[in-house]
Design an enzyme around this catalytic site. Sequence first.
Site, PDB file in Angstrom:
ATOM      1  N   HIS A  82      -5.492 -24.555  23.012  1.00 53.14           N
ATOM      2  CA  HIS A  82      -4.477 -24.087  22.079  1.00 53.14           C
ATOM      3  C   HIS A  82      -4.995 -22.835  21.385  1.00 53.14           C
ATOM      4  O   HIS A  82      -6.189 -22.698  21.175  1.00 53.14           O
ATOM      5  CB  HIS A  82      -4.203 -25.177  21.028  1.00 53.14           C
ATOM      6  CG  HIS A  82      -3.036 -24.865  20.139  1.00 53.14           C
ATOM      7  ND1 HIS A  82      -1.734 -25.144  20.506  1.00 53.14           N
ATOM      8  CD2 HIS A  82      -2.968 -24.299  18.921  1.00 53.14           C
ATOM      9  CE1 HIS A  82      -0.926 -24.746  19.542  1.00 53.14           C
ATOM     10  NE2 HIS A  82      -1.657 -24.225  18.567  1.00 53.14           N
ATOM     11  N   SER A 183      -0.077 -29.570  11.754  1.00 53.38           N
ATOM     12  CA  SER A 183       0.951 -29.129  12.703  1.00 53.38           C
ATOM     13  C   SER A 183       0.361 -29.010  14.114  1.00 53.38           C
ATOM     14  O   SER A 183       0.903 -29.556  15.086  1.00 53.38           O
ATOM     15  CB  SER A 183       1.505 -27.781  12.216  1.00 53.38           C
ATOM     16  OG  SER A 183       2.163 -27.094  13.228  1.00 53.38           O
TER      17      SER A 183
HETATM   18  N1  URA Z   1       0.593 -23.073  15.228  1.00 55.65           N
HETATM   19  C1  URA Z   1       1.208 -24.262  14.995  1.00 55.65           C
HETATM   20  O1  URA Z   1       1.549 -24.977  15.916  1.00 55.65           O
HETATM   21  N2  URA Z   1       1.423 -24.620  13.726  1.00 55.65           N
HETATM   22  C2  URA Z   1       1.063 -23.882  12.678  1.00 55.65           C
HETATM   23  O2  URA Z   1       1.282 -24.288  11.549  1.00 55.65           O
HETATM   24  C3  URA Z   1       0.451 -22.651  12.926  1.00 55.65           C
HETATM   25  C4  URA Z   1       0.216 -22.260  14.224  1.00 55.65           C
END
Ligand code: URA
Length: 424
Positions: A82, A183
Amino acid sequence: MNMINIIEKKKNKERLTKEELTYAVMGYVNEQIPDYQMSSLLMAIVLNGMTQEEILDLTDIMIKSGDQLDLSSIEGVKVDKHSTGGIGDKTTIAVLPLVASAKVKCAKMSGRGLGFTGGTIDKLESIPGFQTKLEFSQFMKEVNTIGLALMSQTGNLCPADKKIYALRDVTATTESIPLIASSIMSKKIASGADKIVIDVKVGNGALMKTLEDAKLLAKTMIEIGKHYQKEVVCLLTNMEQPLGYTIGNRLEVEEAIALLKGEKSDSDFKELVISLATYMVHLGRNIDINQAHEEVVKQLDTKAGFHKLLEFIEMQGGRNFSNEHLKAREIYAPISGYIKKIYAEKLGTLVKEIGGGRENLQDQIDYEVGVVLNKKVGDFIQAGELLLTVYENKKIKKEEEYLACFEITEEKVEPLPLIYEIIK
Ligand code: URA
């Protein structure tokens, strides 16, 4: 329980219980709590923070708000990657084929771009015919057949995050370590991978503007991972300038293809691709980091990674790009000197505004537009030498707007470091 008391508590820097967080988050998902109350709570969290326990509770509530993928029918360790988001970040397109050809399975869900940063799904959809809306069964079959698959987020994966993220985007509540950590990690855990490599971007083109904040974010995500028995490694990397030489969907896919084909000489993009892939292979095969590095370089040198990318594109319906590009407009350096700064966020915003990104989710992207840099920070440029090439279509920007994204000075400038730190 009521929402006003919950907001009051956070405003007064008190700790919220899991029941209170569930009331707020699930009430918002189920449309019993209005946007204005949720945004008030989010702002109180941005200003007053959260304890580690609250962050874990919030992550858990978001994971359980929707589906959780079961990847157990894929044999072996599944590794995910990610990025917290940056300009010109096309690493996934090159990293996944290298990792899969080094025999580590990658089952990845990706997002679209919103704001000034691009998304992997939009980039891949610039390939004619490429499908990102896969049925889950097809996605699993593909991972088992060729070692990788990539799809857009299913409708019901972390719906709480989806709804809250959209609200944060329009209420200046994006830049909060507890909110970003929960998140990202809720989505990673719900997507089912065993081990996760996260590229935490730092700099003017990133959410984290300082190394100190980036470290704190990395440590918070690693702690969340531990709670779910998921090993997480974070690479803290430079986003003071765009990554690589291209910004724009098709152009970025072409840069990733050129890297795997061996056509591209050294660049920060190549270094980051190799580093991320190395950590994924290290975690996936449980081998020494030097051995993992050798494996990855071998996939690059033998072009096994390139052949894996072609297999992946074909499997998801992609065809060749046409040979034609939009008409190129060249912009030249007004003075001689060293490139001191390339304002990544400004340049990303210009590319978005000429059609490369969306203002709103329903906007259509123009996949062909973008820019190609000819120089990076630390390079010398002569007055009148090519600085960047612009590919525009329906919307045209003035030359000054592009030039304002660069700072050129007489004093020698050192190239920027790429990887600041690796945190496990
Ligand atoms: N990427 C995400 O998935 N959430 C965030 O809050 C910031 C970046």
